[in-house]
Design a protein around this motif. Structure first.
Motif, mmCIF file in Angstrom:
data_model
loop_
_atom_site.group_PDB
_atom_site.id
_atom_site.type_symbol
_atom_site.label_atom_id
_atom_site.label_comp_id
_atom_site.label_asym_id
_atom_site.label_seq_id
_atom_site.Cartn_x
_atom_site.Cartn_y
_atom_site.Cartn_z
ATOM 1 N N ARG A 63 38.397 37.049 43.528
ATOM 2 C CA ARG A 63 39.518 38.104 43.480
ATOM 3 C C ARG A 63 40.177 37.856 42.504
ATOM 4 N NH1 ARG A 63 38.755 39.932 49.970
ATOM 5 N NH2 ARG A 63 36.541 39.943 50.022
ATOM 6 N N GLY A 64 40.958 38.738 42.092
ATOM 7 C CA GLY A 64 41.982 38.442 40.947
ATOM 8 C C GLY A 64 41.838 38.181 39.609
ATOM 9 N N ASP A 65 40.584 37.639 39.115
ATOM 10 C CA ASP A 65 39.892 37.797 38.277
ATOM 11 C C ASP A 65 38.942 38.918 37.834
ATOM 12 O OD1 ASP A 65 41.544 35.530 37.198
ATOM 13 O OD2 ASP A 65 39.637 34.198 38.098
ATOM 14 N N TYR A 66 38.566 39.910 38.566
ATOM 15 C CA TYR A 66 37.796 40.849 38.373
ATOM 16 C C TYR A 66 38.733 42.211 38.980
ATOM 17 C CZ TYR A 66 35.749 41.534 42.706
ATOM 18 O OH TYR A 66 35.787 41.181 44.362
ATOM 19 N N VAL A 67 37.745 43.217 38.452
ATOM 20 C CA VAL A 67 37.960 44.411 38.586
ATOM 21 C C VAL A 67 37.277 45.412 38.648
ATOM 22 C CG1 VAL A 67 38.752 45.404 36.808
ATOM 23 C CG2 VAL A 67 39.912 45.976 39.351
ATOM 24 N N ILE A 68 36.643 46.029 39.962
ATOM 25 C CA ILE A 68 36.268 47.575 39.381
ATOM 26 C C ILE A 68 37.272 48.883 39.104
ATOM 27 C CG2 ILE A 68 33.916 48.610 40.449
ATOM 28 C CD1 ILE A 68 33.677 45.780 39.744
ATOM 29 N N ASP A 92 41.410 34.920 30.848
ATOM 30 C CA ASP A 92 42.020 35.072 29.288
ATOM 31 C C ASP A 92 40.809 34.383 28.507
ATOM 32 O OD1 ASP A 92 44.062 36.976 29.175
ATOM 33 O OD2 ASP A 92 45.536 34.828 28.945
ATOM 34 N N VAL A 93 40.546 34.328 27.890
ATOM 35 C CA VAL A 93 39.556 33.239 27.620
ATOM 36 C C VAL A 93 40.319 33.566 25.807
ATOM 37 C CG1 VAL A 93 38.072 33.744 28.538
ATOM 38 C CG2 VAL A 93 37.930 35.333 26.277
ATOM 39 N N THR A 94 39.577 32.577 25.226
ATOM 40 C CA THR A 94 40.322 31.767 23.430
ATOM 41 C C THR A 94 38.633 32.775 22.730
ATOM 42 O OG1 THR A 94 41.472 30.476 24.191
ATOM 43 C CG2 THR A 94 39.850 30.345 22.021
ATOM 44 N N LYS A 133 43.767 34.438 22.402
ATOM 45 C CA LYS A 133 43.595 34.444 24.043
ATOM 46 C C LYS A 133 43.286 36.453 24.083
ATOM 47 C CE LYS A 133 44.230 30.913 26.235
ATOM 48 N NZ LYS A 133 43.497 30.101 26.928
ATOM 49 N N VAL A 134 42.131 36.089 25.060
ATOM 50 C CA VAL A 134 42.106 37.952 24.954
ATOM 51 C C VAL A 134 41.885 37.793 26.029
ATOM 52 C CG1 VAL A 134 41.594 38.458 22.144
ATOM 53 C CG2 VAL A 134 39.755 37.247 24.228
ATOM 54 N N VAL A 135 41.337 38.844 27.074
ATOM 55 C CA VAL A 135 40.825 39.412 28.329
ATOM 56 C C VAL A 135 39.396 39.421 27.936
ATOM 57 C CG1 VAL A 135 40.430 40.974 30.677
ATOM 58 C CG2 VAL A 135 43.020 40.668 28.942
ATOM 59 N N LYS A 174 30.350 30.299 32.279
ATOM 60 C CA LYS A 174 30.468 28.887 31.693
ATOM 61 C C LYS A 174 32.195 28.863 31.751
ATOM 62 C CE LYS A 174 25.566 28.535 30.022
ATOM 63 N NZ LYS A 174 25.143 28.659 28.377
ATOM 64 N N ASN A 175 32.798 29.477 31.409
ATOM 65 C CA ASN A 175 33.678 29.748 31.139
ATOM 66 C C ASN A 175 34.849 29.391 32.180
ATOM 67 O OD1 ASN A 175 35.504 30.460 27.832
ATOM 68 N ND2 ASN A 175 33.802 31.857 28.442
#
Length: 533
Positions: free
Chosen positions: A166-171, A346-348, A354-356, A395-396
């Protein structure tokens, strides 16, 4: 002068553009992920169904993504009876056909899930393929938005079952009816404005890509990109553009990449953190102002209000699910609630920025899709997960493929006579019957060095060896290849090697399975220690 006959040209091995070969690691990762998703769907009472890859082209309808013509974007061929068939571009249109064709036998509401490949005849690009996997869940025959709310809750549970905290996703949840209400409020109701409404819809759908300022330009005169290409806009007035952007800001949390916070008009209930409960009732009330008392907009507001009540009652208003007017799904067949699963970490990207991570799936209500075949209303709702994209996200996060698949134990071949081959095969089967991956060497057994090279390339953890001397004594040699490789870097001369008899045991044939299991367990423990587990 006689010319020499030309040698036939060898066939060139080449992969079609937009398609990929899948290797063992990716296949296992997908199977692991799909298994966890399936467990959640089954817990919610959904059952599997499978439809074919091909459908008659007219059954797919005019619902292709971003396409105005019925056959655009699909791979098609003509059957021997001159009927056109196409590879499915999603899993929803085939389900609609299946339900309509079997309507008298199906128990409604029909709750089903399915995973499979879909095909898009579009220009391939980085991360954009012509064949990819989706995993869908649908409820057909349930008219109330309770079914839509349940889909959103199941999406949240699915992401958590995959290890996304929780906090890493939202519906994100919205309703097409409220958007239609906004369109009517700015004078774009009626069939005569269908084209402009579609332009507005597509502009709104670019919010995550171009940000509020880019959408403002697309709603107005148009937008010029960095290359100088110009996209004509919807031609809305400044006031109507303001109204649309004000609506999109209701419940919004994240600002689109490259856009300052001030680019969003100050229309509604922005909040700093996804971990905070949302004032859903307040957001819905704000949306009610935007639809300006239109009938269709009022219906959408009432549906959002009921869904908000259900989320509150079930305990999902804790940051997992949010009412967000900027959620506008691109497909034209949605008729009511729409929802999207977005990963917020965030991912690269390929440019080093850095982007969402963004969306990994979504869906909504499509009450008109099954009805095309029936001549009567058939309500339906469902969502689709992009399996490949979600696998990249996992995987990230390091949430996939943690359980390394151990390569097979290799039973080597020292003698090729029938009796010896039978014994090697029996050793192999004894290991397999004990649940241990094993294979007997199938290459040129006369060069034993090749067998050990094969074991090394294969990553085999253990080699089983029995020559004539061992066979006479009823024993086998068991070489721990993992430990042997480690020790080979520490021992410096042949005498020391011979004295150490590195990582090698001789055991009676009857003890083969027990000893192999002991070594494999020790290797597994070493891997756990290396990972700090």
């Amino acid at each position: 002068m006689n010319e020499k006959p030309r040698k036939p040209q060898k066939l060139k091995a080449r992969l079609p553009r937009g398609f990929v070969d899948r290797e063992a690691a990716d296949i296992r990762a997908v199977n692991e992920m799909v298994g966890k998703i399936r467990e959640v769907y089954e817990r919610y009472g959904f059952d599997p169904v499978e439809t074919p890859l091909f459908e008659y082209t007219d059954a797919l309808g005019k619902f292709l993504p971003d396409a105005d013509r019925p056959n655009e974007g699909v791979f098609s061929l003509q059957d021997d009876d001159d009927q056109w068939m196409s590879l499915r571009y999603d899993l929803t249109a085939p389900l609609a056909r299946h339900v309509a064709e079997n309507f008298q036998e199906i128990q409604l509401p029909y709750r089903t899930y399915r995973a499979g490949y879909v095909f898009r005849n579009e220009k391939p690009g980085p991360g954009r393929f012509r064949q990819f996997m989706q995993f869908d869940a649908d409820t057909v025959g349930a008219p109330g938005v309770q079914a839509d709310a349940e889909m959103c809750m199941m999406m949240a549970d699915t992401l958590e079952a995959l290890g996304i905290k929780r906090g890493d996703y939202v519906i994100r949840v919205n309703n097409r009816k409220v958007l239609d209400g906004v369109m009517e409020a700015i004078g774009l109701g009626g069939d005569e404005n269908a084209g402009r409404r579609l332009t507005v819809l597509r502009a709104i759908d670019k919010l995550d890509k171009f940000g509020p300022e880019g959408v403002r330009l697309l709603l107005g005169a148009g937008r010029k990109d960095e290359s100088g290409d110009f996209t004509k806009g919807a031609g809305l007035s400044d006031m109507d553009t303001y109204k649309v952007l004000n609506f999109l800001s209701r419940g919004a949390v994240l600002v689109a990449p490259g856009s300052p916070d001030s680019a969003f008009v100050n229309g509604g209930a922005r909040q700093a953190s996804l971990s905070e409960p949302q004032n859903m009732a307040g957001v819905v009330k704000g949306i009610s102002y935007d639809v300006d008392e239109t009938a269709v907009g009022a219906d959408g507001v009432a549906e959002l209000a009921l869904m908000a009540e259900l989320f509150e009652a079930a305990g999902y208003n804790d940051g997992r699910i949010r009412i967000d007017a900027s959620c506008v799904r691109g497909l034209e067949y949605y008729t009511g609630p729409v929802y999207e699963a977005e990963l917020t970490f965030d991912v690269t990207n390929e440019k080093g920025e850095k982007v969402v991570f963004g969306s990994v799936g979504g869906g909504g209500r499509y009450d008109g899709l099954v009805s095309r075949f029936m001549g009567q209303p058939v309500p339906a709702t469902g969502f689709s997960i992009g399996v490949s994209r979600l696998m990249t996200a996992l995987k990230n996060l390091g949430k996939l493929g943690d359980d390394e698949v151990v390569a097979p134990v290799l039973v080597t071949v020292m003698d090729g006579d029938v009796e010896s081959m039978g014994r090697y095969q029996r050793f192999t089967q004894d290991l397999r019957n004990a649940g241990i991956r094993a294979e007997m060497y199938q290459g040129n057994w006369k060069k034993f060095g090749n067998q050990l090279k094969y074991a090394d390339r294969r990553g085999a953890p253990i080699a089983i060896i029995q020559g004539g001397d061992e066979r006479a004594q009823g024993v086998v040699q068991i070489k721990d290849l993992i430990e042997g490789k480690r020790l080979s870097g520490e021992i410096t001369d042949n005498a020391e090697w011979r004295e150490a008899r590195v990582a090698q045991d001789v055991v009676p044939e009857a003890d083969l399975v027990a000893k192999v299991r002991e070594i494999l367990e020790a290797q597994a423990e070493d891997r756990r220690r290396a990972k700090g587990i």
